[in-house]
Design a protein around this motif. Structure first.
Motif, PDB file in Angstrom:
ATOM      1  N   SER A 155      41.902  -5.353 108.481  1.00 56.22           N
ATOM      2  CA  SER A 155      43.178  -4.651 108.404  1.00 56.22           C
ATOM      3  C   SER A 155      44.091  -5.299 107.380  1.00 56.22           C
ATOM      4  N   ALA A 156      43.989  -6.603 107.194  1.00 64.21           N
ATOM      5  CA  ALA A 156      44.807  -7.285 106.195  1.00 64.21           C
ATOM      6  C   ALA A 156      44.371  -6.904 104.793  1.00 64.21           C
ATOM      7  N   THR A 157      43.070  -6.719 104.584  1.00 61.38           N
ATOM      8  CA  THR A 157      42.607  -6.394 103.238  1.00 61.38           C
ATOM      9  C   THR A 157      42.779  -4.917 102.917  1.00 61.38           C
ATOM     10  N   THR A 158      42.880  -4.073 103.924  1.00 62.09           N
ATOM     11  CA  THR A 158      43.042  -2.650 103.659  1.00 62.09           C
ATOM     12  C   THR A 158      44.436  -2.153 104.008  1.00 62.09           C
ATOM     13  N   ALA A 159      45.334  -3.046 104.327  1.00 68.88           N
ATOM     14  CA  ALA A 159      46.661  -2.636 104.756  1.00 68.88           C
ATOM     15  C   ALA A 159      47.383  -1.836 103.686  1.00 68.88           C
ATOM     16  N   ARG A 160      47.107  -2.108 102.411  1.00 68.91           N
ATOM     17  CA  ARG A 160      47.779  -1.394 101.344  1.00 68.91           C
ATOM     18  C   ARG A 160      46.865  -0.368 100.673  1.00 68.91           C
ATOM     19  N   ALA A 161      45.951   0.189 101.429  1.00 70.30           N
ATOM     20  CA  ALA A 161      45.057   1.210 100.889  1.00 70.30           C
ATOM     21  C   ALA A 161      45.823   2.443 100.462  1.00 70.30           C
ATOM     22  N   ASP A 162      47.064   2.565 100.918  1.00 65.22           N
ATOM     23  CA  ASP A 162      47.898   3.701 100.555  1.00 65.22           C
ATOM     24  C   ASP A 162      48.490   3.573  99.156  1.00 65.22           C
ATOM     25  N   LEU A 163      48.341   2.421  98.507  1.00 61.42           N
ATOM     26  CA  LEU A 163      48.978   2.199  97.208  1.00 61.42           C
ATOM     27  C   LEU A 163      48.533   3.203  96.150  1.00 61.42           C
ATOM     28  N   CYS A 164      47.257   3.479  96.052  1.00 58.39           N
ATOM     29  CA  CYS A 164      46.767   4.335  94.982  1.00 58.39           C
ATOM     30  C   CYS A 164      47.317   5.761  95.072  1.00 58.39           C
ATOM     31  N   PRO A 165      47.190   6.433  96.217  1.00 60.03           N
ATOM     32  CA  PRO A 165      47.728   7.796  96.269  1.00 60.03           C
ATOM     33  C   PRO A 165      49.238   7.851  96.026  1.00 60.03           C
ATOM     34  N   LYS A 177      51.138   9.727  92.856  1.00 68.99           N
ATOM     35  CA  LYS A 177      52.240  10.668  93.103  1.00 68.99           C
ATOM     36  C   LYS A 177      53.470  10.275  92.275  1.00 68.99           C
ATOM     37  N   TYR A 178      53.820   8.985  92.284  1.00 67.56           N
ATOM     38  CA  TYR A 178      54.991   8.519  91.530  1.00 67.56           C
ATOM     39  C   TYR A 178      54.818   8.710  90.025  1.00 67.56           C
ATOM     40  N   LEU A 179      53.591   8.612  89.552  1.00 68.05           N
ATOM     41  CA  LEU A 179      53.350   8.688  88.107  1.00 68.05           C
ATOM     42  C   LEU A 179      53.063  10.100  87.599  1.00 68.05           C
ATOM     43  N   LEU A 180      53.027  11.076  88.467  1.00 65.26           N
ATOM     44  CA  LEU A 180      52.792  12.450  88.029  1.00 65.26           C
ATOM     45  C   LEU A 180      53.779  12.902  86.942  1.00 65.26           C
ATOM     46  N   PRO A 181      55.065  12.556  87.042  1.00 65.84           N
ATOM     47  CA  PRO A 181      55.988  12.964  85.974  1.00 65.84           C
ATOM     48  C   PRO A 181      55.664  12.322  84.617  1.00 65.84           C
ATOM     49  N   CYS A 182      54.820  11.314  84.587  1.00 70.69           N
ATOM     50  CA  CYS A 182      54.449  10.630  83.345  1.00 70.69           C
ATOM     51  C   CYS A 182      53.240  11.264  82.663  1.00 70.69           C
ATOM     52  N   MET A 222      56.158  -1.587  94.231  1.00 72.63           N
ATOM     53  CA  MET A 222      55.161  -1.639  95.301  1.00 72.63           C
ATOM     54  C   MET A 222      54.226  -2.837  95.124  1.00 72.63           C
ATOM     55  N   ALA A 223      54.083  -3.324  93.911  1.00 76.60           N
ATOM     56  CA  ALA A 223      53.126  -4.394  93.616  1.00 76.60           C
ATOM     57  C   ALA A 223      53.753  -5.750  93.901  1.00 76.60           C
ATOM     58  N   THR A 224      53.874  -6.073  95.178  1.00 82.85           N
ATOM     59  CA  THR A 224      54.584  -7.296  95.576  1.00 82.85           C
ATOM     60  C   THR A 224      53.680  -8.511  95.706  1.00 82.85           C
ATOM     61  N   THR A 225      52.380  -8.295  95.804  1.00 78.96           N
ATOM     62  CA  THR A 225      51.452  -9.414  95.959  1.00 78.96           C
ATOM     63  C   THR A 225      50.349  -9.304  94.909  1.00 78.96           C
ATOM     64  N   PHE A 248      43.108  -1.444  89.490  1.00 81.75           N
ATOM     65  CA  PHE A 248      41.888  -0.642  89.601  1.00 81.75           C
ATOM     66  C   PHE A 248      42.222   0.841  89.720  1.00 81.75           C
ATOM     67  N   CYS A 249      43.219   1.150  90.516  1.00 80.35           N
ATOM     68  CA  CYS A 249      43.635   2.535  90.715  1.00 80.35           C
ATOM     69  C   CYS A 249      44.061   3.172  89.397  1.00 80.35           C
ATOM     70  N   LEU A 250      44.922   2.474  88.653  1.00 80.52           N
ATOM     71  CA  LEU A 250      45.463   3.038  87.418  1.00 80.52           C
ATOM     72  C   LEU A 250      44.404   3.106  86.320  1.00 80.52           C
ATOM     73  N   LYS A 251      43.475   2.156  86.298  1.00 80.65           N
ATOM     74  CA  LYS A 251      42.383   2.242  85.325  1.00 80.65           C
ATOM     75  C   LYS A 251      41.526   3.477  85.604  1.00 80.65           C
ATOM     76  N   ASN A 252      41.244   3.728  86.875  1.00 79.79           N
ATOM     77  CA  ASN A 252      40.464   4.920  87.234  1.00 79.79           C
ATOM     78  C   ASN A 252      41.220   6.188  86.891  1.00 79.79           C
ATOM     79  N   LEU A 253      42.495   6.214  87.218  1.00 80.22           N
ATOM     80  CA  LEU A 253      43.325   7.379  86.913  1.00 80.22           C
ATOM     81  C   LEU A 253      43.345   7.634  85.413  1.00 80.22           C
TER      82      LEU A 253
END
Length: 117
Positions: free
Chosen positions: A20-30, A34-39, A65-68, A77-82
């Protein structure tokens, strides 16, 4: 027998906590997507510079959001894939921080090694 059951339950709880600690921020990518759609019009070359205010605010929100280190790695990884899937132009992505007047903790380049963050 009871001791063995307690040990097994404790072990399972530890594994669940670690996972749960390693996947706690699995929501970051979606959320980042969403935040970068206007870009996207700017990043794909469909619209000329500068990017719009909504894009810059979205980029700021993603950075906040990138606090750690784990968050930064996951976002990398998310943004490279996107970028590869959406046809993001590398030069546009590199211009975004300067044009939006934001400081990014990671170089925005297609060859950045996300594992080293």
């Amino acid at each position: 027998m009871e001791k063995k059951t307690i040990l097994m339950a404790s072990g399972l709880m530890m594994i669940m906590l670690i996972l749960s600690a390693t996947t706690a921020r699995a929501d970051l990518c979606p959320i980042a997507v969403k935040y970068l759609l206007p870009c996207m019009a700017f990043l794909t070359g469909s619209s000329p510079p500068p990017p719009g205010a909504g894009c810059c605010q979205g980029a700021r929100d993603v950075l906040n959001m990138a606090t750690t280190s784990a968050d930064r790695k996951a976002l990398c990884f998310c943004l490279k894939n996107l970028a590869s899937q959406a046809g993001v132009l590398a030069d546009r992505a590199e211009q975004l921080p300067d044009l939006c007047k934001i400081k990014v903790p990671v170089p925005i380049k297609p060859d950045v090694d996300c594992n080293k963050l």
